[in-house]
Design an enzyme around this catalytic site. Structure first.
Site, short mmCIF file in Angstrom:
data_model
loop_
_atom_site.label_atom_id
_atom_site.label_comp_id
_atom_site.label_asym_id
_atom_site.label_seq_id
_atom_site.Cartn_x
_atom_site.Cartn_y
_atom_site.Cartn_z
N TYR A 101 1.76 -11.48 -1.89
CA TYR A 101 1.32 -10.12 -2.11
C TYR A 101 0.38 -9.56 -1.13
CZ TYR A 101 -0.44 -5.99 -4.85
OH TYR A 101 -1.16 -4.85 -4.87
N GLU A 189 1.75 -1.37 -0.21
CA GLU A 189 1.75 -2.67 -0.99
C GLU A 189 3.17 -3.10 -0.61
OE1 GLU A 189 1.14 -3.31 -5.22
OE2 GLU A 189 2.90 -2.29 -5.02
#
Ligand code: GDP
Ligand code: MN
Length: 385
Positions: A101, A189
């Site tokens: 992530y 993101e």
């Protein structure tokens, strides 16, 4: 402005971040054709501006063209958290990868930019953040220094990524930083950031929020999406009104940002005595609070199903209070019956005349209060009732 995944990936690719080859389809037949051209298994992904698509069934693997058509048929039209999937991204499937992530965002509370990297990416990152905060490295980034390879490598190492992927991931993190800076984004993101067994690092998902205030510096107009799911914010924007959704129960309309902000404060303060009632939204009608502007504003505020009472707080200036009061009366004529109580506080230029207009109109749902604190108190009480 939030971008769709496929748009975010286009920007990623422009900055040298690897993304799987793919194309957008609006019909099952198009999805089939794209898959056939790909000559490989594909993933069919709902294009909606919300997360959690995987869990909602909006991300499906398809081994070939006919499965791609079937999956696209299932996903197109699907509702995911109130967003309808009008298009799917048909992408070459990636196999055998670790999920990490990575994100950069504006950390408003700490007045800085923040990097977040985790070795435990994938669909449960929110849970990782909540239950295993040590698995999510959160590191402030100085905007004037940015993220170079050394910082990026440190970020990845701090997040617990394996030694052998640090260099490759660091290179991607630097490019991701370039996306934030060069595209004027307030959020980028990648989840999952995939590392395949052959050492390729690629963005399997992407989220970008662009800073609307910087739009003039860019050629991002093509990324705008007129439909925007018909949300209230889009409806307000189309009428040149500033509407912002919040989490409470009181609709707030005011003129001027300063007055609106302080109105939010007094409503929240008064609400502490009434079941913790808070503002549900706010709408700044600006200087020219004409009847039409007031009607548009009330219509939008009353369309928010969370609103249980409305506070209209106007300080008459160039647009005097009698004009505003006429606006409210006309707005209620246009709207017909208001579905919840409306508390009005008028002050400033021609306030007396404005209040008289409202009391003469004697609308059953409208209550006129002379002070701001009194109005906040009453609206909180009505919203809690
Ligand atoms: P989200 O649920 O909205 O965040 O959608 P994602 O694009 O992140 O996809 C959800 C999950 O689907 C990811 O976490 C991956 O595990 C999986 N996924 C996405 N693309 C692929 C792919 O190409 N191959 C495989 N095997 N899984 C994928
Ligand atoms: Mn994702």
């Amino acid at each position: 402005m939030d971008l769709y995944e496929y748009q975010a990936k286009e920007l990623f690719a422009r900055h040298g971040i690897t993304v799987p080859p793919g194309q957008v389809a609006a019909t099952p037949q198009e999805a089939r054709a794209i898959a056939a051209e790909m000559r490989a298994p594909v993933v069919i992904k709902a294009q909606v501006k919300t997360g959690g698509r995987g869990k909602a069934g909006g991300v499906r693997l398809a081994p070939g063209p006919s499965a791609a058509e079937d999956e696209a048929r299932r996903i197109l039209g699907m509702d995911i958290k109130g967003h309808t999937a009008h298009r799917v991204l048909v992408e070459k499937a990636t196999g055998g990868f670790e999920e990490y992530y990575a994100a950069y965002l504006v950390d408003r509370a700490n007045r800085t930019l923040l990097a977040m990297v985790s070795s435990e990416g994938g669909m449960d990152i929110e849970e990782v953040a909540a239950t295993k905060p040590e698995a999510l490295a959160r590191i402030p980034i100085d905007a004037t220094i940015g993220v170079d390879l050394e910082t990026a490598r440190l970020l990845a190492a701090r997040a617990g990524l394996p030694e052998d992927v640090l260099d490759a991931v660091a290179a991607t993190l630097v490019r991701l930083w370039e996306v934030l800076v060069e595209e004027d984004a307030v959020l980028v993101e990648v989840n999952p950031l995939a590392c395949t067994s052959d050492g390729t690092v690629l963005a399997l998902d992407g989220k970008i929020t662009l800073d609307g205030n910087a739009a003039f510096r860019h050629d991002h107009a093509a990324l705008a999406d007129g439909s925007d799911d018909g949300g209230l914010e889009a409806r307000a924007r189309a009428k040149h009104l500033n509407y912002v959704k919040l989490a409470g129960q009181v609709g707030v309309i005011g003129n001027g940002a300063g007055l609106v902000m302080s109105t939010l404060d007094v409503v929240a303060y008064a609400g502490e005595r009434f079941d913790g009632v808070r503002p549900a939204n706010f709408l700044d009608i600006g200087g020219g609070a004409s009847a039409q502007v007031m009607a548009d504003g009330l219509e939008i505020i009353l369309s928010d199903p969370d609103v249980r009472a409305v506070l209209v707080n106007v300080f008459g200036g160039i647009t005097a209070c009698d004009a505003v009061a006429n606006g409210i009366v006309k707005a209620l004529e246009v709207l017909g019956e208001a579905r919840c109580p409306i508390v009005v506080r008028l002050d400033g230029n021609n306030a007396e005349a404005g209040r008289k207009i409202l009391s003469d109109a004697a609308h059953p749902m409208v209550r006129v209060v002379t002070t701001m604190d009194g109005a906040a108190e009453l609206v909180a009480e009505l919203a809690a009732a």
